[in-house]
Design an enzyme around this catalytic site. Structure first.
Site, short mmCIF file in Angstrom:
data_model
loop_
_atom_site.label_atom_id
_atom_site.label_comp_id
_atom_site.label_asym_id
_atom_site.label_seq_id
_atom_site.Cartn_x
_atom_site.Cartn_y
_atom_site.Cartn_z
CG ASN A 118 12.76 46.36 -43.22
OD1 ASN A 118 13.79 46.86 -42.80
ND2 ASN A 118 12.77 45.28 -43.98
CG HIS B 41 17.52 50.92 -45.03
ND1 HIS B 41 18.67 50.33 -45.51
CD2 HIS B 41 16.50 50.43 -45.77
CE1 HIS B 41 18.36 49.52 -46.51
NE2 HIS B 41 17.05 49.57 -46.69
CG HIS C 109 16.82 40.88 -45.18
ND1 HIS C 109 16.72 41.18 -46.52
CD2 HIS C 109 17.38 39.65 -45.12
CE1 HIS C 109 17.20 40.18 -47.23
NE2 HIS C 109 17.62 39.24 -46.41
NE ARG D 61 21.27 41.86 -48.29
CZ ARG D 61 20.45 41.81 -49.34
NH1 ARG D 61 19.25 42.35 -49.30
NH2 ARG D 61 20.84 41.24 -50.45
NE ARG E 158 23.82 44.46 -48.54
CZ ARG E 158 23.33 44.31 -49.77
NH1 ARG E 158 22.41 45.14 -50.20
NH2 ARG E 158 23.75 43.37 -50.57
CD GLU F 103 12.37 41.21 -45.00
OE1 GLU F 103 13.44 41.45 -45.59
OE2 GLU F 103 11.40 41.94 -45.06
CB THR G 6 14.85 41.55 -51.61
OG1 THR G 6 15.41 41.61 -50.30
CG2 THR G 6 14.48 40.13 -51.93
CD GLU H 257 6.82 40.79 -47.55
OE1 GLU H 257 7.24 40.17 -46.55
OE2 GLU H 257 7.26 41.90 -47.90
CG HIS I 245 10.94 45.36 -52.13
ND1 HIS I 245 11.52 46.30 -52.94
CD2 HIS I 245 11.96 44.73 -51.51
CE1 HIS I 245 12.83 46.22 -52.83
NE2 HIS I 245 13.12 45.28 -51.97
#
Ligand code: PXP
Length: 240
Positions: free
Chosen positions: A9, A12, A45, A47, A51, A71, A102, A152, A190
């Protein structure tokens, strides 16, 4: 034992870029490096508050990476993007604007026509649909009833408690077995880190792991020496 895939993922990477709203670091470049290093897929993801990952990131990533796992929550505009770009996989997650990340799996205890509609519309595009859920029997049964091929499992409780006791790990093991017995493909993610990932990766039914923050954090530290050296050379050379 089911073969296991590791999806990285890269949200970031975009978080760092968005801190300055410039064009670096570039998530697509990070995705290419991750693929070259052995990642089986790239997860982002998109969002609702944008962000980190932006629409243009998904536009660029979708045709460029081998396997994209998008996602998304059940919001109309993001669903429209997913339907247009048709990622290999779409993982439906719950989303609250004020959360840092999340916080829990989807609530499948109540009938949710919006969720059903989202699943149907995604499946019509040919994307593989996965639901992010807590590792609980009721959630697994509800996911099975919704007809999706994959779930998941949220590993957040394990990530928070693995140092003290291992009942969260047992819960994940039971959930993975339960899901696989029902014919669901089982993913997990996660809060997984270099310190806590091994017992989860060892769960035989887990087909896919999604890991982000810990990898991006290590990438920053692993790259810091070279990054500083490069800048030191540039600054010193400028005075020669
Ligand atoms: N899986 C899902 C559904 C997520 O929402 C996230 C975080 O975006 C992850 C996996 C990855 O979590 P982490 O960044 O803590 O590795």
């Amino acid at each position: 034992m089911t073969p296991q895939r590791l999806y990285i993922n890269i949200d970031h990477v975009a978080t760092v870029r968005q801190a300055r709203r410039t064009d670096e670091p570039d998530p697509l470049e990070a995705a290419r490096i991750a693929e070259a290093a052995g990642a089986d897929g790239i997860t982002v993801h998109l969002r609702e508050d944008r962000r980190h990952i932006q629409d243009h990131d998904v536009e660029r990533l979708a045709p460029a990476v081998r396997v994209l796992n998008l996602e998304l929550a059940t919001s109309h505009d993001i669903l429209a993007i997913a339907c247009r770009l048709r990622p290999y996989q779409s993982t439906i997650v719950p989303e609250r604007r004020e959360e840092v990340t999340t916080e829990g799996g989807l609530d499948l205890t109540r009938p949710n026509s919006r969720l059903r509609d989202t699943i149907r519309r995604l499946e019509e595009t040919g994307t593989r649909v996965s639901l992010f859920i807590d590792p609980e029997p009721a959630a697994l049964d509800a996911a099975k009833d919704l007809g999706v091929p994959a779930v998941e499992l949220h590993t957040g409780r394990y990530a928070q408690t693995w140092r003290q006791h291992d009942d969260a790990l047992d819960e994940l093991r039971r959930a993975a077995r339960h899901a696989a017995d029902m014919g669901l493909a089982v993913h997990a993610g996660h809060g997984l880190t270099y310190q806590n990932v091994a017992p989860v990766a060892a769960i035989p039914e887990l087909e896919e792991l999604n890991i982000g923050h810990s990898v991006v954090s290590r990438a920053v530290m692993a790259g810091m020496r070279a990054a500083v050296r490069d800048m030191v050379h540039l600054v010193r050379d400028a005075r020669r």
